[in-house]
Write a protein that holds these residues in place. Structure first.
Motif, PDB file in Angstrom:
ATOM      1  N   ASP A 172       0.804  -1.217   0.000  1.00  0.00           N
ATOM      2  CA  ASP A 172       0.000   0.000   0.000  1.00  0.00           C
ATOM      3  C   ASP A 172       0.842   1.275   0.000  1.00  0.00           C
ATOM      4  O   ASP A 172       0.288   2.381   0.071  1.00  0.00           O
ATOM      5  CB  ASP A 172      -0.937   0.013   1.219  1.00  0.00           C
ATOM      6  N   VAL A 173       2.156   1.137  -0.072  1.00  0.00           N
ATOM      7  CA  VAL A 173       3.034   2.308  -0.128  1.00  0.00           C
ATOM      8  C   VAL A 173       3.427   2.565  -1.581  1.00  0.00           C
ATOM      9  O   VAL A 173       3.962   1.688  -2.248  1.00  0.00           O
ATOM     10  CB  VAL A 173       4.302   2.104   0.730  1.00  0.00           C
ATOM     11  N   ARG A 174       3.147   3.772  -2.055  1.00  0.00           N
ATOM     12  CA  ARG A 174       3.540   4.170  -3.409  1.00  0.00           C
ATOM     13  C   ARG A 174       4.960   4.739  -3.355  1.00  0.00           C
ATOM     14  O   ARG A 174       5.237   5.648  -2.566  1.00  0.00           O
ATOM     15  CB  ARG A 174       2.582   5.217  -3.978  1.00  0.00           C
ATOM     16  N   ILE A 175       5.847   4.208  -4.181  1.00  0.00           N
ATOM     17  CA  ILE A 175       7.255   4.612  -4.114  1.00  0.00           C
ATOM     18  C   ILE A 175       7.729   5.165  -5.452  1.00  0.00           C
ATOM     19  O   ILE A 175       7.401   4.633  -6.516  1.00  0.00           O
ATOM     20  CB  ILE A 175       8.154   3.445  -3.655  1.00  0.00           C
ATOM     21  N   SER A 176       8.478   6.254  -5.390  1.00  0.00           N
ATOM     22  CA  SER A 176       9.121   6.849  -6.564  1.00  0.00           C
ATOM     23  C   SER A 176      10.617   6.933  -6.287  1.00  0.00           C
ATOM     24  O   SER A 176      11.034   7.236  -5.162  1.00  0.00           O
ATOM     25  CB  SER A 176       8.585   8.258  -6.829  1.00  0.00           C
ATOM     26  N   ILE A 177      11.417   6.656  -7.312  1.00  0.00           N
ATOM     27  CA  ILE A 177      12.871   6.708  -7.167  1.00  0.00           C
ATOM     28  C   ILE A 177      13.428   7.737  -8.134  1.00  0.00           C
ATOM     29  O   ILE A 177      13.124   7.707  -9.333  1.00  0.00           O
ATOM     30  CB  ILE A 177      13.501   5.326  -7.436  1.00  0.00           C
ATOM     31  N   VAL A 178      14.220   8.669  -7.609  1.00  0.00           N
ATOM     32  CA  VAL A 178      14.858   9.695  -8.434  1.00  0.00           C
ATOM     33  C   VAL A 178      16.357   9.642  -8.205  1.00  0.00           C
ATOM     34  O   VAL A 178      16.834   9.084  -7.206  1.00  0.00           O
ATOM     35  CB  VAL A 178      14.316  11.103  -8.095  1.00  0.00           C
ATOM     36  N   THR A 179      17.132  10.210  -9.123  1.00  0.00           N
ATOM     37  CA  THR A 179      18.589  10.256  -8.973  1.00  0.00           C
ATOM     38  C   THR A 179      19.035  11.717  -8.914  1.00  0.00           C
ATOM     39  O   THR A 179      18.511  12.561  -9.636  1.00  0.00           O
ATOM     40  CB  THR A 179      19.303   9.548 -10.138  1.00  0.00           C
ATOM     41  N   PRO A 180      19.995  12.024  -8.053  1.00  0.00           N
ATOM     42  CA  PRO A 180      20.467  13.401  -7.898  1.00  0.00           C
ATOM     43  C   PRO A 180      21.567  13.737  -8.902  1.00  0.00           C
ATOM     44  O   PRO A 180      22.158  12.850  -9.515  1.00  0.00           O
ATOM     45  CB  PRO A 180      21.017  13.406  -6.469  1.00  0.00           C
ATOM     46  N   ARG A 181      21.860  15.020  -9.038  1.00  0.00           N
ATOM     47  CA  ARG A 181      22.968  15.436  -9.898  1.00  0.00           C
ATOM     48  C   ARG A 181      24.313  15.082  -9.280  1.00  0.00           C
ATOM     49  O   ARG A 181      25.236  14.680  -9.973  1.00  0.00           O
ATOM     50  CB  ARG A 181      22.905  16.946 -10.162  1.00  0.00           C
ATOM     51  N   ARG A 182      24.420  15.304  -7.976  1.00  0.00           N
ATOM     52  CA  ARG A 182      25.639  14.973  -7.244  1.00  0.00           C
ATOM     53  C   ARG A 182      25.359  13.818  -6.302  1.00  0.00           C
ATOM     54  O   ARG A 182      24.269  13.731  -5.728  1.00  0.00           O
ATOM     55  CB  ARG A 182      26.162  16.164  -6.438  1.00  0.00           C
ATOM     56  N   LEU A 183      26.349  12.960  -6.096  1.00  0.00           N
ATOM     57  CA  LEU A 183      26.137  11.759  -5.292  1.00  0.00           C
ATOM     58  C   LEU A 183      25.856  12.068  -3.827  1.00  0.00           C
ATOM     59  O   LEU A 183      25.257  11.252  -3.132  1.00  0.00           O
ATOM     60  CB  LEU A 183      27.367  10.841  -5.394  1.00  0.00           C
ATOM     61  N   ASP A 184      26.269  13.253  -3.364  1.00  0.00           N
ATOM     62  CA  ASP A 184      26.044  13.623  -1.963  1.00  0.00           C
ATOM     63  C   ASP A 184      24.939  14.663  -1.807  1.00  0.00           C
ATOM     64  O   ASP A 184      24.772  15.251  -0.732  1.00  0.00           O
ATOM     65  CB  ASP A 184      27.332  14.154  -1.336  1.00  0.00           C
TER      66      ASP A 184
END
Length: 298
Positions: free
Chosen positions: A121-133
């Motif tokens: 029941d948890v909706r999850i979205s995954i994004v990636t950042p420009r910098r690793l930190d």
């Protein structure tokens, strides 16, 4: 039924077996080194068989100790899995996770269905950042960040420490006739992520002329480095953790035993405002459990 040793002692043993040093186990469990050593000695006394060898000022696990620690790790995994299954009941909402591209594609994407199974029941979205930190995105609920751990005013938890080593395709290695000496690395095209720093560090450690580090191809994204390495375009200084599957399957090989202990690691980072969100708590708990399982299977 035989009395079960204390949970704290068993956790101390499991952590010590995984890290190999008392100080790393103490750091993970937020205990002093003397407390870890004390727990291990008490556990040995209670078990009635030798689990520790003393080598000078160091201690290491005996063969019996290693076997017992492996059994304990599986038992703790079962306990953690049971807790996650029961805790998932009634957990709902949405969560956005920011994760470095290499960690996302080579690890998280391989296991994220386990989170969906546990928390449907948890909706999850995954994004990636420009910098690793980078932890600046206000729309993100949980960050998996690669850095030194210095993020003031945030809740920060170490996920995994990182070692870097040269990695390449076995096809490329066979094509050039193998690498017998670190200086042979000059036979290959070097692949870089954003700059030459990783190769400069490794060449210096291996005793090879550092000027060769400025040759080769620079990529802006770890996935591009990974793709080029897999296709035999050159050799990269790779993260042994995120490349674990490729190494186990034989897609990548490590031609030299020389590794760099990175000054940066992967951390779980959340803001104080979002730390108590039930979906964030669920994801954090699942991530810890999944990492523990991976350590047991490594």
């Amino acid at each position: 039924m035989q009395r079960i040793p204390s949970t704290q002692a068993l956790r101390a043993l499991e952590s010590f077996a995984r890290h190999g040093t008392v100080w790393k186990a103490a750091d993970e469990l937020n205990l002093t080194r003397s407390a870890i050593s004390h727990q291990l000695r008490l556990l040995e006394r209670e078990l009635g068989f030798q689990i520790l060898n003393r080598v000078g000022t160091r201690i290491e696990l005996t063969e019996q100790g290693l076997g017992y620690a492996a059994d304990i790790r599986h038992a703790l995994n079962s306990i953690a899995g049971s807790a996650a299954r029961h805790a998932s009941r009634g957990v709902s909402g949405s969560i956005t996770v920011s994760c470095p591209p290499g960690f996302a594609s080579n690890w998280l994407c391989s296991y994220i269905s386990h989170f969906r199974d546990a928390y449907p029941d948890v909706r999850i979205s995954i994004v990636t950042p420009r910098r690793l930190d980078d932890i600046s995105n206000p729309d993100v609920d949980v960050f998996i960040a690669f850095g030194t751990g210095n993020w003031p005013s945030m809740q920060v938890e170490l996920i995994v420490e990182v070692e870097f080593a040269p990695l390449c395709s076995p096809i490329l290695l066979n094509k050039i006739g193998g690498l017998n000496d670190p200086n042979d690395i000059k036979k290959m095209c070097l692949l870089h992520l954003t700059d030459y720093e990783d190769w400069e560090t490794w060449l210096a450690l291996a005793g090879v002329d550092q000027s060769y580090a400025s040759t080769g191809i620079i990529f802006s994204d770890m996935n591009l480095v990974f793709a080029a390495t897999l296709s035999g375009q050159g050799v990269a200084v790779g993260d042994r953790f995120t490349c674990r599957h490729a190494m186990k399957s034989g897609q990548l090989v490590q031609p030299f035993d020389i590794s760099i202990n990175s000054s940066r690691s992967y951390y779980l980072v959340t803001s104080e405002a979002k730390a108590d969100n039930q979906a964030v708590v669920a994801f954090s708990s699942w991530l810890r459990s999944e990492m523990l399982k991976n350590d047991a299977d490594a």
